[in-house]
Design a protein around this motif. Structure first.
Motif, PDB file in Angstrom:
ATOM      1  N   ALA A 108       0.923  -1.352   0.534  1.00 23.78           N
ATOM      2  CA  ALA A 108       0.280  -0.040  -0.052  1.00 23.78           C
ATOM      3  C   ALA A 108       0.915   1.212  -0.188  1.00 23.78           C
ATOM      4  CB  ALA A 108      -1.057   0.104   1.093  1.00 23.78           C
ATOM      5  N   SER A 109       1.410   1.361  -0.673  1.00 23.52           N
ATOM      6  CA  SER A 109       2.919   2.401  -0.695  1.00 23.52           C
ATOM      7  C   SER A 109       2.997   3.276  -1.799  1.00 23.52           C
ATOM      8  CB  SER A 109       4.674   1.970  -0.675  1.00 23.52           C
ATOM      9  OG  SER A 109       4.696   0.857  -1.973  1.00 23.52           O
ATOM     10  N   VAL A 110       1.729   2.971  -2.574  1.00 26.23           N
ATOM     11  CA  VAL A 110       1.658   4.085  -3.441  1.00 26.23           C
ATOM     12  C   VAL A 110       0.185   4.641  -3.657  1.00 26.23           C
ATOM     13  CG1 VAL A 110       3.448   3.070  -5.428  1.00 26.23           C
ATOM     14  CG2 VAL A 110       0.551   2.347  -5.475  1.00 26.23           C
ATOM     15  N   PRO A 111      -0.524   5.531  -3.881  1.00 27.55           N
ATOM     16  CA  PRO A 111      -1.552   6.457  -3.412  1.00 27.55           C
ATOM     17  C   PRO A 111      -2.575   5.205  -4.270  1.00 27.55           C
ATOM     18  CG  PRO A 111      -0.182   8.338  -4.571  1.00 27.55           C
ATOM     19  CD  PRO A 111       0.894   6.547  -4.070  1.00 27.55           C
ATOM     20  N   ALA A 112      -3.854   4.697  -3.002  1.00 26.11           N
ATOM     21  CA  ALA A 112      -5.225   4.551  -4.299  1.00 26.11           C
ATOM     22  C   ALA A 112      -6.037   5.456  -4.289  1.00 26.11           C
ATOM     23  CB  ALA A 112      -5.561   3.512  -3.456  1.00 26.11           C
ATOM     24  N   HIS A 113      -6.267   5.154  -5.828  1.00 30.44           N
ATOM     25  CA  HIS A 113      -7.561   6.922  -6.325  1.00 30.44           C
ATOM     26  C   HIS A 113      -8.707   5.954  -6.484  1.00 30.44           C
ATOM     27  CE1 HIS A 113      -4.000   8.714  -7.573  1.00 30.44           C
ATOM     28  NE2 HIS A 113      -3.521   8.677  -7.950  1.00 30.44           N
ATOM     29  N   ALA A 114      -8.869   4.576  -6.401  1.00 25.84           N
ATOM     30  CA  ALA A 114      -9.933   4.407  -6.041  1.00 25.84           C
ATOM     31  C   ALA A 114      -9.620   2.672  -5.769  1.00 25.84           C
ATOM     32  CB  ALA A 114     -10.609   4.575  -7.720  1.00 25.84           C
ATOM     33  N   ILE A 115     -11.206   2.074  -5.191  1.00 28.03           N
ATOM     34  CA  ILE A 115     -11.336   0.803  -4.407  1.00 28.03           C
ATOM     35  C   ILE A 115     -12.975   0.297  -5.002  1.00 28.03           C
ATOM     36  CG2 ILE A 115     -11.009  -0.790  -2.408  1.00 28.03           C
ATOM     37  CD1 ILE A 115      -8.813   0.902  -2.418  1.00 28.03           C
ATOM     38  N   ILE A 116     -12.131  -1.025  -6.774  1.00 24.66           N
ATOM     39  CA  ILE A 116     -13.348  -1.297  -6.906  1.00 24.66           C
ATOM     40  C   ILE A 116     -13.966  -3.068  -6.452  1.00 24.66           C
ATOM     41  CG2 ILE A 116     -14.516  -1.819  -9.784  1.00 24.66           C
ATOM     42  CD1 ILE A 116     -11.109   0.289 -10.001  1.00 24.66           C
ATOM     43  N   PRO A 117     -14.346  -2.975  -6.312  1.00 23.33           N
ATOM     44  CA  PRO A 117     -15.351  -4.334  -6.098  1.00 23.33           C
ATOM     45  C   PRO A 117     -15.422  -4.978  -7.696  1.00 23.33           C
ATOM     46  CG  PRO A 117     -16.812  -3.135  -4.944  1.00 23.33           C
ATOM     47  CD  PRO A 117     -16.101  -1.995  -5.553  1.00 23.33           C
ATOM     48  N   VAL A 118     -14.930  -5.520  -7.924  1.00 24.28           N
ATOM     49  CA  VAL A 118     -15.410  -5.914  -9.701  1.00 24.28           C
ATOM     50  C   VAL A 118     -15.996  -7.129  -9.393  1.00 24.28           C
ATOM     51  CG1 VAL A 118     -14.458  -6.375 -11.462  1.00 24.28           C
ATOM     52  CG2 VAL A 118     -13.516  -5.130 -11.022  1.00 24.28           C
ATOM     53  N   GLY A 119     -17.474  -7.388  -9.857  1.00 26.00           N
ATOM     54  CA  GLY A 119     -18.148  -8.043  -9.690  1.00 26.00           C
ATOM     55  C   GLY A 119     -19.207  -7.877  -8.876  1.00 26.00           C
ATOM     56  N   ALA A 120     -19.156  -6.787  -7.893  1.00 20.56           N
ATOM     57  CA  ALA A 120     -20.183  -6.707  -6.895  1.00 20.56           C
ATOM     58  C   ALA A 120     -21.230  -7.186  -6.986  1.00 20.56           C
ATOM     59  CB  ALA A 120     -19.330  -6.067  -5.666  1.00 20.56           C
ATOM     60  N   GLU A 121     -21.539  -5.743  -8.471  1.00 22.16           N
ATOM     61  CA  GLU A 121     -22.154  -5.531  -8.689  1.00 22.16           C
ATOM     62  C   GLU A 121     -23.700  -6.957  -9.255  1.00 22.16           C
ATOM     63  OE1 GLU A 121     -22.990  -2.389 -11.065  1.00 22.16           O
ATOM     64  OE2 GLU A 121     -21.497  -1.357  -9.839  1.00 22.16           O
ATOM     65  N   GLN A 122     -23.392  -7.766 -10.567  1.00 22.57           N
ATOM     66  CA  GLN A 122     -23.413  -9.079  -9.871  1.00 22.57           C
ATOM     67  C   GLN A 122     -23.826  -9.929  -8.960  1.00 22.57           C
ATOM     68  OE1 GLN A 122     -21.315  -7.010 -12.054  1.00 22.57           O
ATOM     69  NE2 GLN A 122     -22.650  -5.853 -13.105  1.00 22.57           N
ATOM     70  N   ALA A 123     -23.160 -10.094  -8.051  1.00 19.31           N
ATOM     71  CA  ALA A 123     -23.112 -10.778  -7.350  1.00 19.31           C
ATOM     72  C   ALA A 123     -24.184 -11.064  -6.180  1.00 19.31           C
ATOM     73  CB  ALA A 123     -21.455 -10.266  -6.348  1.00 19.31           C
ATOM     74  N   LYS A 124     -24.374 -12.257  -6.111  1.00 19.34           N
ATOM     75  CA  LYS A 124     -25.817 -12.072  -5.039  1.00 19.34           C
ATOM     76  C   LYS A 124     -25.805 -12.825  -3.568  1.00 19.34           C
ATOM     77  CE  LYS A 124     -27.141 -15.066  -8.107  1.00 19.34           C
ATOM     78  NZ  LYS A 124     -26.319 -15.230  -9.169  1.00 19.34           N
ATOM     79  N   PRO A 125     -25.976 -12.616  -2.349  1.00 21.86           N
ATOM     80  CA  PRO A 125     -25.353 -13.256  -1.549  1.00 21.86           C
ATOM     81  C   PRO A 125     -25.584 -14.151  -1.212  1.00 21.86           C
ATOM     82  CG  PRO A 125     -27.191 -11.633  -0.782  1.00 21.86           C
ATOM     83  CD  PRO A 125     -27.077 -11.737  -2.972  1.00 21.86           C
ATOM     84  N   ALA A 126     -24.459 -15.599  -0.893  1.00 24.62           N
ATOM     85  CA  ALA A 126     -24.595 -16.585  -0.679  1.00 24.62           C
ATOM     86  C   ALA A 126     -25.449 -17.818  -0.155  1.00 24.62           C
ATOM     87  CB  ALA A 126     -23.041 -17.008  -0.194  1.00 24.62           C
ATOM     88  N   PRO A 127     -26.143 -18.267  -0.418  1.00 23.29           N
ATOM     89  CA  PRO A 127     -27.409 -19.032   0.782  1.00 23.29           C
ATOM     90  C   PRO A 127     -26.933 -18.790   1.914  1.00 23.29           C
ATOM     91  CG  PRO A 127     -26.715 -20.575  -0.988  1.00 23.29           C
ATOM     92  CD  PRO A 127     -25.347 -19.680  -0.886  1.00 23.29           C
ATOM     93  N   GLY A 128     -28.084 -18.642   2.975  1.00 23.18           N
ATOM     94  CA  GLY A 128     -27.637 -18.634   3.674  1.00 23.18           C
ATOM     95  C   GLY A 128     -28.170 -16.892   4.778  1.00 23.18           C
ATOM     96  N   VAL A 129     -27.113 -16.414   3.592  1.00 22.64           N
ATOM     97  CA  VAL A 129     -27.133 -15.035   4.445  1.00 22.64           C
ATOM     98  C   VAL A 129     -27.681 -14.111   4.713  1.00 22.64           C
ATOM     99  CG1 VAL A 129     -25.564 -13.069   3.436  1.00 22.64           C
ATOM    100  CG2 VAL A 129     -24.008 -14.744   3.193  1.00 22.64           C
ATOM    101  N   LEU A 130     -28.424 -13.872   4.090  1.00 21.07           N
ATOM    102  CA  LEU A 130     -29.635 -13.191   3.770  1.00 21.07           C
ATOM    103  C   LEU A 130     -30.855 -13.848   4.850  1.00 21.07           C
ATOM    104  CD1 LEU A 130     -30.797 -11.412   0.041  1.00 21.07           C
ATOM    105  CD2 LEU A 130     -29.317 -10.399   1.759  1.00 21.07           C
ATOM    106  N   GLU A 131     -30.652 -15.019   5.089  1.00 19.29           N
ATOM    107  CA  GLU A 131     -31.608 -15.629   6.315  1.00 19.29           C
ATOM    108  C   GLU A 131     -30.345 -14.960   7.491  1.00 19.29           C
ATOM    109  OE1 GLU A 131     -30.469 -16.409   3.701  1.00 19.29           O
ATOM    110  OE2 GLU A 131     -31.881 -17.029   2.122  1.00 19.29           O
TER     111      GLU A 131
END
Lengths: 324, 324
Positions: B169-192
């Protein structure tokens, strides 16, 4: 001199070490058996190619004849702790790395021949090591099914490694089936190497599941037979028993007696020009020559590199005799 | 009592050990971050899930906080000898076995949640460990591209592990991008699990790349906000610096100051009901409460299990206070 060697695992690898010593300037191409390759833990394991590579590259476990020297078994212990099998195939940590690299490269689309070349870039075996085929060929063994019910099939086919390593060839083998061989193509360079060879050698590898499997790849047997150069073999049977391994078990499955002469006849004069038997089998020389194959009796125990080099020299000498 | 914990790696795992000690009879479900999962050598590595599993199962390297105790590195040495990288991610032999089992099961068609359950059958972590999603989400970090030419893109996205482990982490981070998050579904049991929880805890894990990534899986943030039970967090920032790791670097990338109060406001009163800050940050209590989040200052250094258990007890006490 260009030498092509059809090789299995331990016997082939040790013979090759002697051959390199006997003919240090020769250009040696090894066509390795891949019929005993197996997928374990999702990884592609090529026991015979690795045995040749480790032996010639100085990484082999000398006493054992296969696997790596200075090996540890942390991965195997952990897999057992997870209850993930099989537990009868002994993969060490160093060996695992080879299979991880190979599997990753195959997953990335490289053929086995390219992967083998990449692995050999590290090991520098001093020979060109080619798998017999880039296609999957898997030797299966037909055995009695101890769990067969009255209505079930009485026999089942198991992977060669299961028969050889897990069952120690302790049950009768009714047939040896190189699954996929008929559809396989020789790997790039295999037919070319055979066509350009000055001499072709069959080391004392298993005539059925090692050399037999290589010859079962369509085009290989024909290329060897038609190469027009001496084809010389060394008997893996000494005094009616395999020098090592359990070749007698798989010879029985294909209806061949475990004698030096019977193995020569099994290859046949259409393929073999010369055959070396051990001095204890000197009585077989006449039978082999009667089958149209030139034969000599010389010491065939690969006790050390020097003794093995003498065997290789005898094979090359017999090749010259055939040629002349 | 049913407790749901959203957890990253080391901080989350250590907090969970304290929580188990503080609430031995609680039914704990851990929703683990998988955004820093990475494929290495063709194997699927889930650093955060494994850190939780090893820590609670008694297999963790205590001083290091990640990886296995009594670890050896034969596989890594061999991979280096093959020239196969990356060499900056330290996988030990015992750890490799976990990734081999996982990769084999995923290759066989099992979702990550089923694989995690199977691995936990060995480790018996004493909690139900669920990946946030069975779908692939990969956190990338936008950094300056040191190799960019005059015409090339000046920035490039690298895998979080490359930013975190290779670049420290020694260089500046300009953005954090959770690639694929928008299309992801919670795993079975998470929402429950969230819907059935009596209390939801955010341990002192990284608010951006650990808990933030879990909350980025569509449906999770909403489920937490609407669960109607106390949601209590513990500040990973003590005295304006992360207790461990480099959370300040990724907080900067999302425009959040590295203070206990700023992190609470980043989560917001829509999500958080209570927030624990360290006693050195007692001055932040008023600011946090001004943002509509109940706040207490208590010791937040996880120096040992007993100290961590006291932190967990404080979080549960704050939950009861919120509930009452």
């Amino acid at each position: 001199m260009r030498i092509v060697v059809l090789a299995g695992g331990i016997g082939g690898a040790r013979f090759l070490r002697g051959l390199k010593s006997a003919a240090p300037d020769a250009d040696i191409t090894v066509i390795g058996n891949t019929g005993d390759d197996i997928h374990l833990f999702g990884l592609k394991v090529c026991p015979d190619l690795d045995t040749v590579m480790y032996t010639l590259g100085g990484g082999i476990h000398e006493e054992q004849g296969w696997g790596r020297a200075d090996e540890s078994f942390a991965v195997k212990e952990e897999l057992a702790a997870y209850g993930v099998g099989p537990d009868w195939f002994g993969l060490g940590d160093r060996d695992f790395a080879t299979h991880i690299v190979r599997t990753q490269m195959i997953g990335a689309g490289y053929p086995l021949s390219a992967v083998t070349e990449a692995l050999c870039a590290r090991w520098q075996p001093g020979v060109r090591l080619l798998p017999m085929s880039d296609d999957r060929v898997e030797t299966h063994v037909l055995i009695d099914d101890p769990e067969a019910g009255a209505d079930g099939p009485a026999r089942k086919a198991v992977h060669f490694q299961e028969y050889w390593v897990r069952l120690h060839a302790s049950v009768p083998a009714h047939a040896i089936i190189p699954v996929g061989a008929e559809q396989a193509k020789p790997a790039p360079g295999v037919l070319e190497a055979i066509a350009e060879a000055d001499v072709i050698l069959f080391p004392p590898s298993n005539p059925v599941v090692s050399i037999g499997t290589i010859l079962a790849v369509p085009g290989v047997r024909e290329a060897v037979a038609e190469a027009g150069v001496p084809v010389i073999g060394l008997s893996p049977i000494v005094g009616d028993a395999p020098v090592r391994g359990m070749a007698d078990k798989v010879l029985a499955a294909v209806g061949v007696e475990s004698t030096a002469a019977a193995v020569a006849r099994h290859y046949g004069s259409g393929l073999l020009d010369g055959w070396l038997v051990d001095t204890v089998d000197a009585g077989a020389v006449e039978q082999v020559e009667a089958a149209g194959i030139r034969c000599r009796a010389v010491p065939l125990m690969m006790t050390d590199v020097a003794a093995t080099a003498r065997m290789a020299s005898e094979a090359l000498a017999l090749a010259e005799e055939v040629r002349a």
